[in-house]
Design a protein around this motif. Structure first.
Motif, short mmCIF file in Angstrom:
data_model
loop_
_atom_site.label_atom_id
_atom_site.label_comp_id
_atom_site.label_asym_id
_atom_site.label_seq_id
_atom_site.Cartn_x
_atom_site.Cartn_y
_atom_site.Cartn_z
N GLU A 1 3.47 -4.49 3.15
CA GLU A 1 4.32 -3.33 3.46
C GLU A 1 3.59 -2.06 3.08
O GLU A 1 2.83 -2.03 2.11
N VAL A 2 3.86 -1.01 3.84
CA VAL A 2 3.34 0.32 3.50
C VAL A 2 4.53 1.18 3.11
O VAL A 2 5.50 1.28 3.86
N TRP A 3 4.46 1.76 1.90
CA TRP A 3 5.58 2.55 1.40
C TRP A 3 5.22 4.03 1.42
O TRP A 3 4.27 4.46 0.76
N ALA A 4 6.00 4.79 2.16
CA ALA A 4 5.83 6.24 2.18
C ALA A 4 6.88 6.88 1.29
O ALA A 4 8.03 6.43 1.26
N ALA A 5 6.47 7.89 0.54
CA ALA A 5 7.39 8.57 -0.38
C ALA A 5 8.59 9.14 0.39
O ALA A 5 9.71 9.17 -0.11
N ALA A 6 8.34 9.57 1.62
CA ALA A 6 9.39 10.18 2.43
C ALA A 6 10.52 9.19 2.74
O ALA A 6 11.62 9.58 3.10
N ASP A 7 10.23 7.91 2.61
CA ASP A 7 11.24 6.89 2.93
C ASP A 7 12.19 6.59 1.78
O ASP A 7 13.01 5.68 1.87
N ALA B 1 0.86 -1.19 0.00
CA ALA B 1 0.00 0.00 0.00
C ALA B 1 0.89 1.24 0.00
O ALA B 1 1.86 1.32 0.76
N LEU B 2 0.59 2.17 -0.88
CA LEU B 2 1.33 3.42 -0.92
C LEU B 2 0.67 4.46 -0.03
O LEU B 2 -0.51 4.35 0.32
N ASP B 3 1.45 5.48 0.31
CA ASP B 3 0.90 6.65 0.99
C ASP B 3 -0.39 7.11 0.32
O ASP B 3 -0.42 7.26 -0.89
#
Lengths: 309, 247
Positions: free
Chosen positions: B187-193, B137-139
């Motif tokens: 997993e959750v992917w945040a752009a900030a990461d 899942a994305l932000d």
């Protein structure tokens, strides 16, 4: 006058989940797993001040059908609408995984019978129920890959709605009676979201024309149509095990073609009599009025029997 | 996130993914020097029989090609489309068929990864995102089973009471965090990461042949019973009954 043997016949629609199991399997052969005495209840219903059931509305186990070992799961539509939830779903998923693991061992079964009677996901446990449906689909298809037939039997009060409709479509074979209904969004849900002009849920004849057993059987959404007594379900369940589609590229290629053809042929129809007229059925408005015997004869002539599921 | 931006972020090594009929996407991309198949549904489009059969046809073509190409499924759908006509035509079969072909791809050696970048709800969530082996899942993604007002209507609880209960349990509330607690989202992917492409390459390089979402749900505390119940059932099923003769 109603013949004596008919009036005494147990109705699938009226029966409890346990009575359906006992009527389907060989007499006295059912062995329940995690039955009420195990006391495995939903941990979430208390949050809503709702009473639990000691089987969470899902009865599972093994038994025999004409002497052959089988696995069986039945939803109790009278408890929380037979819904998929954390515990009820895990019991079904565990059974399907176990059937796969048992293949080629002394504990092997040839068939899993799914006695669906469900409104779909239990909304009080919506997320766990959604996962239970998805895990059921995966485990069901793995069982089919292992050569085990998974047969849906539908004719209960709650029908097979929501995720139950998707699970149905993943089975190797679907047996249905006139009272059986299959759908994803129920008529009430569509009416709430889109208005009564889209789907008037109080128009019972319309609801049955769209979701009911006869329409599903004629269009190919169910494979065996039976009279509504338990003995007829048993008879169909006993004979359908040997000729079922495998879970393969060839089967799904055939299903792709079958479903594309349905959209091309009937995609602009608004009601089922339009479909039946186009399919060459005389008196298409009268399909729901026929006797079961007359309907079964019509189905044999005009139905879409297929091995693409 | 707009599809073009998403594609650029996921596939900086290049892609030829283009929009197809019915708000679908189809093409191929390069990830870590390997070719992957990409398909998708965009613009929060409700899942209709037409879209389901189109996407299923793409997946069958990929399987038939015989290259065991990994499949990345980009998802921004709504729920299943709610019309009388779709239900009459057997929407359950179209959604079931889509779930089946995605599952078949996984079983036949294609790595299948879902990337949820928008919404997905109810039956459409099951037939797309939840049919892949691994769901990211994305932000800003918003998965749900049903929205809280609808749950309030069915459970006959006031919305504010339901909202308060949702704060104490992930069991019914919409959103990435509660569904990750269930084990639905790996997993959750945040752009900030940082950039997405290396993360995708890592996921594609991992194999995933077993459904372990109930294990993940137990580890994360969202579903404390599901895995244990399934194990108990299997143990009882596989145990020879007394008198049947041990093996």
């Amino acid at each position: 006058m109603i013949p004596k043997n008919i009036s005494k016949a147990a109705s699938w629609y009226e029966s409890s989940a346990r009575d359906r199991i006992n009527g389907l399997l060989d007499h006295g052969s059912f062995r329940e797993i995690l039955g009420p005495e195990a006391g495995v209840i939903s941990p979430h219903l208390a949050l809503f001040d709702l009473p639990p059931a000691f089987d969470d509305g899902m009865i599972i186990g093994r038994g025999t059908m004409n002497g052959h070992p089988v696995a069986i799961a039945a939803q109790e539509g009278q408890f929380m609408g037979g819904t998929f939830a954390e515990v009820s779903g895990a019991k079904l998923v565990g059974l399907l995984r176990a059937a796969t693991a048992a293949a080629d061992t002394a504990q092997a079964v040839s068939t899993v019978f799914l006695l669906l009677d469900t409104g779909g996901v239990r909304l009080q446990e919506a997320n766990a129920g959604e996962m239970a449906v998805s895990e059921t689909v995966r485990a069901l298809l793995e069982a089919r890959s292992a050569g085990i037939a998974v047969i849906a039997l539908i004719g209960g009060r709650a029908g097979a709605f929501g995720g139950g409709g998707i699970v149905t479509a993943c089975c190797s074979h679907v047996i249905i009676s006139e009272q059986g209904r299959i759908s994803i969004s129920g008529p009430e849900v569509i009416e709430t979201n889109k208005g009564a002009e889209e789907f008037d849920s109080r128009d019972r004849a319309l609801v049955w024309r769209v979701t009911g057993g006869r329409s599903r059987a004629l269009l190919g959404g169910a494979d065996s149509y039976v009279k509504g007594d338990v003995a007829s379900f048993r008879q169909a369940a006993a004979v359908t095990r040997n000729t079922l589609p495998d879970f393969s590229l060839a089967t799904l290629d055939a299903e792709q073609k079958r479903l594309e053809e349905r959209l091309n042929a009937y995609g602009d129809c608004r009601d089922t009599p339009e479909i039946w007229a186009r399919a060459g059925i005389d008196d298409p408005k009268n399909v729901s009025e026929l006797s079961d015997d007359a309907f079964i004869a019509l189905l044999a002539e005009k139905g879409h029997a297929h091995g693409a599921r | 996130m707009a599809p073009a931006d998403l594609l650029a972020a996921l596939f900086p090594e290049g892609h030829n993914v283009t929009p197809g009929a019915e708000n679908t996407l189809l093409g191929t991309a390069i990830v870590a020097n390997e070719s992957v198949a990409v398909l998708g549904i965009t613009d929060a489009t409700p899942l209709s029989p037409e879209i389901a059969i189109t996407l299923a046809g793409f997946v069958l073509d990929i399987i038939r090609a015989g290259e065991k190409t990994p499949i990345v499924l980009l998802i921004d759908t709504a729920s299943q489309r709610m019309t009388r006509r779709d239900e009459m035509l057997g929407l359950n079969e179209y959604l079931g068929h889509l779930a089946k072909v995605i599952t078949l791809a996984g079983a036949q050696g294609h790595r299948t990864v879902g990337i949820l970048y928008g919404t997905a709800a109810a039956g459409a969530f099951i037939a797309t995102a939840l049919a892949t082996q691994t769901l990211i899942a994305l932000d800003g993604a918003h998965p749900s089973v049903m929205d809280l007002p609808s749950i309030a209507r069915v459970t006959k609880l006031p919305l504010d009471v339901l909202t308060e209960k949702a704060a104490s349990t992930p069991i019914f509330a919409p959103g990435v965090v509660p569904l990750a607690a269930m084990g639905a989202v790996a997993e959750v992917w945040a752009a900030a990461d940082g950039p997405l492409a290396p993360r995708l390459a890592t996921v594609l390089a991992t194999s995933s042949n077993q459904d372990t979402r109930d294990v993940l749900g137990a580890e994360r505390g969202g579903r404390k019973q599901a895995h244990d119940v399934a194990l108990r059932v299997a143990a009882a099923f596989l145990k020879p009954a007394s008198g049947e003769g041990a093996i």
